[in-house]
Each structure stands twice: as C-alpha cells, then as structure tokens.
Motif scaffolding. Structure first.
Motif: not given
Length: 313
Positions: A17, A293, A297, A198, A19, A61-64
C-alpha cells in the motif's frame, strides 16, 4: 537485482500500500532538510533525493494523518543523512571522528524536545533531531517520547561500534552483527513514530510481553536483512565495509559472495516464517490488530521500496 532474484528471497505475503500524500510529503521533507542545512547542494543533496524517504514512509504508514506521515518521513530523512555522513562522507571512519557528533546528539535527546535559554548551540543534525523530538512531545504521549529517545540513543551508540570496526578493519561475528544490526538500522525509532502515526496503544503490560518483544525483534531483523541483501552489490563497489550480513557470512563462514547471498536470503526467509507464526499467535487478541498492521506494513514497505531504490542501484 538479478543477484537478489537468484538468491531465492521470498516476497512478504502482505498487501503493498502507499499513502496518497506521499509525493506531497516528499517535497515538504526535502524542503525541511534544506532549511536546516542538513545537506548542501551537490552529491549529498542528490543522494538524499534518490533515497526517497517519503516513499518508504508512505508505504510503511499508508493511512495516517498527513502531519504524522510527515513526522515519520522527517525522521527517516534525518536517519538517511546520518547514515550517509557516516558511510559516504567518512564521519563514521573512526570513533574519535564520530564521537563529538554523537555527544551533541545525545545532549539533544537528554532534553526530550525542550529548549531552554541555557541549551547549547547545535549544528544541523542536532537542530533536526531537536525539531523531531519537539513535535513528538506535542502529541503528549510521554512514554512514547521516552521510548523514542532511548531507541535513538541505542542507534547513536551502535554507530560508534561500527566506527570502531572500521578503524580496526574488523568483521564482527555473525551473532554479534545480527544483534547490533537491530540498532544500527534505525528501525526501532521508525516503528515508534509509525505507532504514533497510527495511534497504536498496546499498553505497558502488553509492550513488555515476551511475545511482543520477540515480534519487534523479528520485524527489525527482517527490515535490516532485506536492506542488507538489496544494498550489498552497491556496497562492494565502494570502500570495503564489514556491516552487511552478506559480507559477514562470507568472511566468517568462508563462503564466496553468491553462496553468502543465498545464505543471507535463507536467513531472511526463515525469519519471515518465524514472524508469520509469531504474528498468528498474537492476532488472536483483537487489541493487537493495529500494532500488527504497523509491523506487517514495514516489512512489506521495505521490500517494495528496496526493489525500486536508486540508493541501491
């Protein structure tokens, strides 16, 4: 890359993934480094741009939130500058040359992101580290800030161990190298800032659980061994340096480079199998989902980033 493919390195079985703000953060972090004079125009600037710290952070860190991704990226940028100063610019050629810089940076860590009127002046590396610590402090998670400072101290002191090896042209024993590599790679402080990004909160009792500590060790190992395997070809083209798992295996076990590369890949593959088993046991606790997770990641991000890294071309 052909050498890595021929070594039988296993691809981590986790989704890759990225960001969506990675490209934006890349520009901001490079501007931050330039504003602090961490690098100057010329080879050092080109090396830092080619390192693509934001690409690694954005995959790890794809969703922070974007500001927390930026904080992680700035830490990785800072670590790359220190690493290049030691390896490429000879700062880490001997302990006596490196020690004044380490002393200054330890002083920054002792202040934990505060800066009073009596604080001594610091150079660009100290200013960058102080800025990172200050921003972490603003998140009001004192235990995490203390953990970050302790991990960065271990990183800096491990750099002196590397410098002593270089000075004496000493290749460490494999077990010694594997232990120290967990510190020289800068993975632990990077994991800590990814936990911050996260909102990972395993709690103090869980954090010191033996199974959790073992998984963190495996995560650091896999990230560092992957780095070693992909970077080995570049490193052997320059001045000899003993700090690579392939080099250590070749020297200590009397193997040629191809055999040592395959042995290093097998070390990684075996570690990945142990990681998957350890992760499966911890996954039975739903409260560990965010923690796991982050580790997953990082392992995948390092593999994907290394495949395309100009830094290792």
């Amino acid at each position: 890359m052909r050498g890595i493919a021929g070594s039988g390195l296993h691809e981590p079985p986790f989704p890759g993934r990225r960001h969506p703000a990675t490209d934006r953060v890349a520009g901001e972090s490079l501007a931050w480094a330039r504003s602090l004079r961490l690098v100057e125009d010329g080879p050092r600037w080109r090396r830092l741009r080619a390192a693509e710290a934001a690409e690694l952070a954005g995959r790890a860190c794809p969703r922070a939130p974007v500001d927390r991704l930026r904080l992680l990226t700035d830490l990785i940028t800072w670590l790359f500058v220190v690493d290049d100063s030691c390896d490429e610019d000879a700062l880490g050629a001997e302990p006596g040359r490196l020690a004044p810089t380490v002393g200054e940076l330890l002083g920054v860590l002792d202040r934990h992101g505060t800066h009073g009127p009596a604080a001594p002046a610091v150079g660009p590396l100290g200013a960058g580290l102080a800025d990172i610590c200050r921003r972490v402090r603003e998140h009001r998670r004192p235990a995490l800030l203390l953990r970050l400072a302790a991990q960065l101290r271990e990183y800096l002191l491990a750099l002196l161990w590397e410098a002593a090896n270089r000075q004496h042209r000493r290749v460490p024993e494999l077990a010694e190298y594997l232990q120290m590599r967990r510190h020289t790679g800068g993975v632990r402080p990077s994991l800590t800032l990814t936990d911050l990004a996260c909102d990972v909160h395993p709690g103090p009792q869980r954090r010191t659980d033996r199974a959790v500590l073992a998984l963190d060790d495996l995560t650091a190992d896999l990230v560092c061994w992957c780095n070693d395997l992909f970077s080995h070809r570049k490193e052997v083209r320059g001045a000899p340096d003993p700090h690579n798992v392939v080099t250590v295996i070749a020297a200590r076990h009397g193997q040629d480079v191809d055999a040592a590369l395959r042995a290093g890949a097998q070390l990684y593959n075996d570690g990945l199998e142990r990681y998957l088993a350890a992760e499966a046991a911890l996954a039975e606790d739903p409260a560990m989902a965010a923690y796991l997770d982050v580790r997953r990641s990082w392992i995948r991000a390092t593999y994907d980033w290394s495949l395309r890294a100009v830094r290792y071309a």
